[in-house]
Design an enzyme around this catalytic site. Structure first.
Site, PDB file in Angstrom:
ATOM      1  N   ALA A  76       0.294  -1.302   0.033  1.00 27.28           N
ATOM      2  CA  ALA A  76       0.136   0.145  -0.056  1.00 27.28           C
ATOM      3  C   ALA A  76       1.130   1.121  -0.279  1.00 27.28           C
ATOM      4  CB  ALA A  76      -0.846  -0.115   1.507  1.00 27.28           C
ATOM      5  N   SER A 113     -10.810   6.304   8.632  1.00 24.96           N
ATOM      6  CA  SER A 113     -11.007   7.039  10.235  1.00 24.96           C
ATOM      7  C   SER A 113     -11.811   7.416  10.080  1.00 24.96           C
ATOM      8  CB  SER A 113      -9.252   6.683  10.764  1.00 24.96           C
ATOM      9  OG  SER A 113      -8.516   5.916  10.971  1.00 24.96           O
ATOM     10  N   GLY A 115     -13.760   8.925  11.625  1.00 23.68           N
ATOM     11  CA  GLY A 115     -13.971   9.751  13.210  1.00 23.68           C
ATOM     12  C   GLY A 115     -13.357  11.124  13.112  1.00 23.68           C
ATOM     13  N   GLU A 140      13.744   5.812  -0.365  1.00 21.61           N
ATOM     14  CA  GLU A 140      15.070   5.673   1.010  1.00 21.61           C
ATOM     15  C   GLU A 140      14.573   5.630   2.592  1.00 21.61           C
ATOM     16  OE1 GLU A 140      16.379   9.831   1.413  1.00 21.61           O
ATOM     17  OE2 GLU A 140      17.536   8.922  -0.311  1.00 21.61           O
ATOM     18  N   GLU A 142      11.690   3.362   4.047  1.00 18.10           N
ATOM     19  CA  GLU A 142      11.403   2.348   3.974  1.00 18.10           C
ATOM     20  C   GLU A 142      11.628   0.782   4.206  1.00 18.10           C
ATOM     21  OE1 GLU A 142       6.826   1.952   1.755  1.00 18.10           O
ATOM     22  OE2 GLU A 142       8.276   2.365   0.642  1.00 18.10           O
TER      23      GLU A 142
END
Length: 182
Positions: A76, A113, A115, A140, A142
């Site tokens: 992702a 999320s 909320g 770089e 990750e």
């Protein structure tokens, strides 16, 4: 749908970062009273359910600072400004896994999320994946470990809370139906 709509009276930017911004909105509630809402603005993200020819699911393990632990996830990443979600999905699949595909299928989009954040994840599926001869490589900052797991192994990871995020848990549920039909 605007049921119970809260009308914005004013909005104040509190923080602008590289990935998110934080604003505080004063809103008028449906009963006429006012309240404040702290809102995280995010450009959106994509996630890819990738399955090999031998029905192994491609996952990545990485450290998540916000949780102070490593978790196992589907590939992702954040959508760049002006980038179409399907382009981001292919880029993230290639960068994080070293695989590519010519058949990326859109599944659906969902809020992460609601909320306090406006982030939407666009979920894609690829089962015609091939290992790249010249992998693109990670950003770089990750660091990930690539995993190839069966649906049964993925289920165990959910039970052990190694898979701990909603997008990957959603992917597991989706894959249960996918493998039933296959």
């Amino acid at each position: 749908m605007k049921k119970f709509e809260e009308k914005t009276i004013q909005s104040e930017l509190k923080f602008k970062g590289r990935i998110i911004t934080l604003q505080v909105d004063e809103v008028e509630l449906p009963n006429g009273k006012t309240s404040n809402r702290e809102i995280v603005k995010h450009p959106g993200a994509v996630a890819v359910i990738a399955v090999t020819k031998d029905n192994k699911i491609i996952l990545v393990e990485q450290f998540r600072k916000a949780l102070e632990r490593s978790i196992i996830e589907i590939p992702a990443g954040k959508i760049e400004i002006g980038e179409a979600p399907e382009i981001t999905a292919l880029r993230e699949l290639e960068e994080e896994t070293g695989y590519t595909t010519d058949n990326l299928q859109y599944i659906q989009s969902f809020s992460t999320s609601p909320g306090f954040a406006d982030e939407i994840i666009h979920l894609y599926f690829a089962d015609n994946i091939v290992k790249m001869e010249q992998p693109v490589g990670l950003d770089e900052d990750e660091f990930v470990e690539l995993l190839h797991v069966s649906l049964t192994e993925m289920e165990e990871m959910v039970k052990k809370q190694q898979i701990y995020d909603a997008k990957t848990a959603f992917a597991y549920i989706w894959l249960k139906d996918y493998f039933k039909e296959a």
